[in-house]
Scaffold this active site. Structure first.
Site, mmCIF file in Angstrom:
data_model
loop_
_atom_site.group_PDB
_atom_site.id
_atom_site.type_symbol
_atom_site.label_atom_id
_atom_site.label_comp_id
_atom_site.label_asym_id
_atom_site.label_seq_id
_atom_site.Cartn_x
_atom_site.Cartn_y
_atom_site.Cartn_z
ATOM 1 N N PRO A 56 0.783 -1.323 0.152
ATOM 2 C CA PRO A 56 0.091 0.144 0.007
ATOM 3 C C PRO A 56 0.892 1.289 0.039
ATOM 4 O O PRO A 56 1.774 1.380 0.841
ATOM 5 C CB PRO A 56 -0.551 -0.133 1.235
ATOM 6 C CG PRO A 56 -0.045 -0.944 2.250
ATOM 7 C CD PRO A 56 0.731 -1.980 1.359
ATOM 8 N N THR A 57 0.737 1.790 -0.987
ATOM 9 C CA THR A 57 1.250 3.471 -0.955
ATOM 10 C C THR A 57 0.112 4.315 -1.424
ATOM 11 O O THR A 57 -0.862 4.047 -2.217
ATOM 12 C CB THR A 57 2.542 3.531 -2.140
ATOM 13 O OG1 THR A 57 2.102 2.939 -3.585
ATOM 14 C CG2 THR A 57 3.670 2.594 -1.903
ATOM 15 N N SER A 61 -4.467 1.521 -0.435
ATOM 16 C CA SER A 61 -4.026 2.517 0.926
ATOM 17 C C SER A 61 -5.409 3.164 1.083
ATOM 18 O O SER A 61 -6.166 3.654 0.188
ATOM 19 C CB SER A 61 -3.075 3.323 0.382
ATOM 20 O OG SER A 61 -2.601 4.273 1.378
ATOM 21 N N TYR A 104 -5.320 3.008 7.975
ATOM 22 C CA TYR A 104 -4.933 3.842 9.007
ATOM 23 C C TYR A 104 -6.061 4.276 10.008
ATOM 24 O O TYR A 104 -6.947 4.815 9.489
ATOM 25 C CB TYR A 104 -4.340 5.284 8.364
ATOM 26 C CG TYR A 104 -3.042 4.938 7.792
ATOM 27 C CD1 TYR A 104 -1.685 4.672 8.407
ATOM 28 C CD2 TYR A 104 -2.727 5.465 6.388
ATOM 29 C CE1 TYR A 104 -0.519 4.585 7.881
ATOM 30 C CE2 TYR A 104 -1.770 5.173 5.754
ATOM 31 C CZ TYR A 104 -0.536 4.998 6.497
ATOM 32 O OH TYR A 104 0.669 4.896 5.845
ATOM 33 N N THR A 130 -2.336 -0.709 9.448
ATOM 34 C CA THR A 130 -0.979 -0.189 9.750
ATOM 35 C C THR A 130 -0.892 0.011 11.370
ATOM 36 O O THR A 130 -1.744 1.026 11.632
ATOM 37 C CB THR A 130 -0.641 0.799 8.946
ATOM 38 O OG1 THR A 130 -0.802 0.336 7.593
ATOM 39 C CG2 THR A 130 0.764 1.564 9.292
ATOM 40 N N LYS A 165 0.227 -4.638 9.833
ATOM 41 C CA LYS A 165 1.473 -4.163 9.094
ATOM 42 C C LYS A 165 2.242 -3.293 9.840
ATOM 43 O O LYS A 165 1.914 -2.401 10.413
ATOM 44 C CB LYS A 165 1.193 -3.293 7.933
ATOM 45 C CG LYS A 165 2.355 -2.970 6.758
ATOM 46 C CD LYS A 165 1.483 -2.106 5.717
ATOM 47 C CE LYS A 165 2.812 -1.643 4.792
ATOM 48 N NZ LYS A 165 3.355 -0.443 5.328
ATOM 49 N N HIS A 191 8.146 0.611 7.480
ATOM 50 C CA HIS A 191 7.330 1.545 6.623
ATOM 51 C C HIS A 191 8.283 2.301 5.840
ATOM 52 O O HIS A 191 8.167 3.464 5.371
ATOM 53 C CB HIS A 191 6.770 2.426 7.894
ATOM 54 C CG HIS A 191 5.683 3.274 7.304
ATOM 55 N ND1 HIS A 191 4.515 2.708 7.690
ATOM 56 C CD2 HIS A 191 5.262 4.425 6.386
ATOM 57 C CE1 HIS A 191 3.451 3.501 7.265
ATOM 58 N NE2 HIS A 191 3.987 4.669 6.562
ATOM 59 N N ARG A 234 10.471 4.809 6.669
ATOM 60 C CA ARG A 234 10.129 6.334 6.698
ATOM 61 C C ARG A 234 9.613 6.947 8.168
ATOM 62 O O ARG A 234 8.866 7.969 8.194
ATOM 63 C CB ARG A 234 9.012 6.815 5.893
ATOM 64 C CG ARG A 234 9.424 7.061 4.193
ATOM 65 C CD ARG A 234 8.420 6.466 3.087
ATOM 66 N NE ARG A 234 7.316 7.206 3.352
ATOM 67 C CZ ARG A 234 6.891 8.744 3.140
ATOM 68 N NH1 ARG A 234 8.149 9.361 2.375
ATOM 69 N NH2 ARG A 234 6.017 9.379 3.182
ATOM 70 N N ASP A 284 7.639 -6.209 3.664
ATOM 71 C CA ASP A 284 7.840 -5.249 2.626
ATOM 72 C C ASP A 284 9.193 -4.365 2.917
ATOM 73 O O ASP A 284 9.278 -4.513 4.035
ATOM 74 C CB ASP A 284 6.426 -4.475 2.287
ATOM 75 C CG ASP A 284 6.355 -3.292 3.669
ATOM 76 O OD1 ASP A 284 6.983 -3.403 4.378
ATOM 77 O OD2 ASP A 284 5.124 -2.783 3.481
ATOM 78 N N GLY A 285 9.624 -3.612 2.048
ATOM 79 C CA GLY A 285 10.547 -2.758 2.240
ATOM 80 C C GLY A 285 11.725 -3.295 1.593
ATOM 81 O O GLY A 285 12.544 -4.665 1.889
ATOM 82 N N ARG A 334 14.235 -5.120 -4.380
ATOM 83 C CA ARG A 334 14.636 -4.300 -5.506
ATOM 84 C C ARG A 334 14.992 -5.525 -6.847
ATOM 85 O O ARG A 334 15.001 -4.976 -8.023
ATOM 86 C CB ARG A 334 15.892 -3.515 -5.487
ATOM 87 C CG ARG A 334 15.461 -2.165 -4.371
ATOM 88 C CD ARG A 334 14.524 -1.238 -4.960
ATOM 89 N NE ARG A 334 14.339 -0.224 -3.892
ATOM 90 C CZ ARG A 334 13.125 -0.237 -3.279
ATOM 91 N NH1 ARG A 334 12.469 -1.327 -3.052
ATOM 92 N NH2 ARG A 334 13.299 0.872 -2.162
ATOM 93 N N GLY A 382 6.916 -1.897 -2.807
ATOM 94 C CA GLY A 382 6.277 -0.322 -2.946
ATOM 95 C C GLY A 382 6.894 0.599 -3.823
ATOM 96 O O GLY A 382 6.335 0.804 -4.868
ATOM 97 N N ARG A 383 7.943 1.206 -3.462
ATOM 98 C CA ARG A 383 8.523 2.145 -4.422
ATOM 99 C C ARG A 383 8.712 1.996 -6.010
ATOM 100 O O ARG A 383 8.546 2.630 -6.674
ATOM 101 C CB ARG A 383 10.044 2.794 -4.072
ATOM 102 C CG ARG A 383 9.926 3.561 -2.624
ATOM 103 C CD ARG A 383 11.463 3.994 -2.234
ATOM 104 N NE ARG A 383 11.334 4.855 -1.042
ATOM 105 C CZ ARG A 383 11.388 4.352 0.299
ATOM 106 N NH1 ARG A 383 11.432 3.311 0.434
ATOM 107 N NH2 ARG A 383 11.242 5.283 1.131
#
Length: 294
Positions: free
Chosen positions: A18-19, A47, A71, A97, A165, A189, A192, A220-221, A224, A243-244
């Protein structure tokens, strides 16, 4: 590469985390992300801070596997409305979250004077060209008082499996099992929230050991490459959430950019499995990992 999460089959253990605010990256925002996830036969966690309405996201990809990330709002009625809407629209799990009782000290945001709540939500998301968005976007504080005892209230209002999460320790993992959640996403997260906490991959092993197979553990996190996916699964994750890189693909070419990111990760993961002799995800285990000794 096929596997299951919460009983639903996915084409690979590579799903979308989720972003928020996908329309910052592409005009169709989360609708494009949802279409790419559906085409790839993987799960997309939508999200609370989606910049498209849940109805529009579902309409864009009606056959997709979706979970809803929450949230927790201080107003219980708003939480209940959001959860019931997600359930009625066919979302298959509720992801709560738990690592944002307050927003972390995000120095880049401070330096760049970024305040999405004031500058994006109140201005752009209220404009006609942004389409139909959820009314609670206008003011959406996060409840800092949420605690373990609140989980029974969430469980009383929904039949959806509940995933937590933001778990990074064995103690919290044990408490999650004690409170009958269905899954855990090991997450910091995206780095962040609190500087210098462990990377998700470094916290994964102790969380997996703590739950003793009673609930599914995801991560997650930092994902790559396909090798990263293999390492996470070898250390006990059932699936990873990305995510990213999804946002990078979305900014590059919308739905097709997200699809390309997923295809790259899937192909790399397939290669990693092949070169380590794993014929299915069930054969991926900790024997593939060599820990360095300093």
């Amino acid at each position: 590469m096929r596997t299951t999460i919460q009983g639903a089959e996915i084409s690979a253990p590579i799903c979308i985390a989720p972003t928020g605010f996908h329309r910052l990256a592409w005009p169709d925002g989360e609708m494009s992300t949802a279409r790419a996830a559906q085409a790839a036969s993987i799960c997309y966690i939508t999200s609370t801070y989606a910049s498209c309405s849940l109805e529009d996201i579902v309409a864009a990809a009606p056959r997709g596997l979706r979970w809803f990330q929450l949230y927790v709002h201080p107003n219980r009625q708003i939480n209940q409305q959001m959860i019931q809407k997600a359930e009625s629209l066919g979302f298959k799990a509720l992801v709560i979250t738990v690592d944002v009782p307050k927003v972390g000290n995000r120095r880049n945001d401070i330096t760049n004077q970024v305040d999405l709540m004031k500058k994006l939500l109140l201005k752009d998301l209220g404009s006609p060209e942004m389409g139909n968005v959820m009314p609670y976007f206008q003011m959406s504080p996060i409840d800092p008082s949420i605690c373990w005892e609140d989980l029974s209230w969430f469980q009383s209002m929904t039949r959806l499996p509940i995933i937590l999460k933001g778990i990074l320790t064995k103690e919290d993992a044990e408490l999650a099992v004690k409170h009958n959640v269905h899954g855990i996403i090991v997450s910091n997260h995206g780095g962040r929230q609190l500087d210098e906490v462990p990377a998700s991959i470094d916290a994964l092993t102790e969380v997996v050991a703590a739950v003793k197979g009673k609930v599914e553990v995801y991560l997650d996190g930092g994902i790559r490459t396909g090798n990263d996916v293999l390492k996470a699964l070898a250390l006990g994750a059932k699936c990873v959430f990305v995510g990213r890189p999804i946002l990078w693909g979305l900014a590059y070419k919308g739905e097709h950019g997200v699809k390309e990111v997923l295809d790259i990760l899937k192909n790399e993961f397939h290669t990693s499995m092949t070169l380590t002799g794993c014929r299915s995800v069930a054969e991926i285990n900790q024997d593939l990992i060599r820990f360095s000794r300093l």
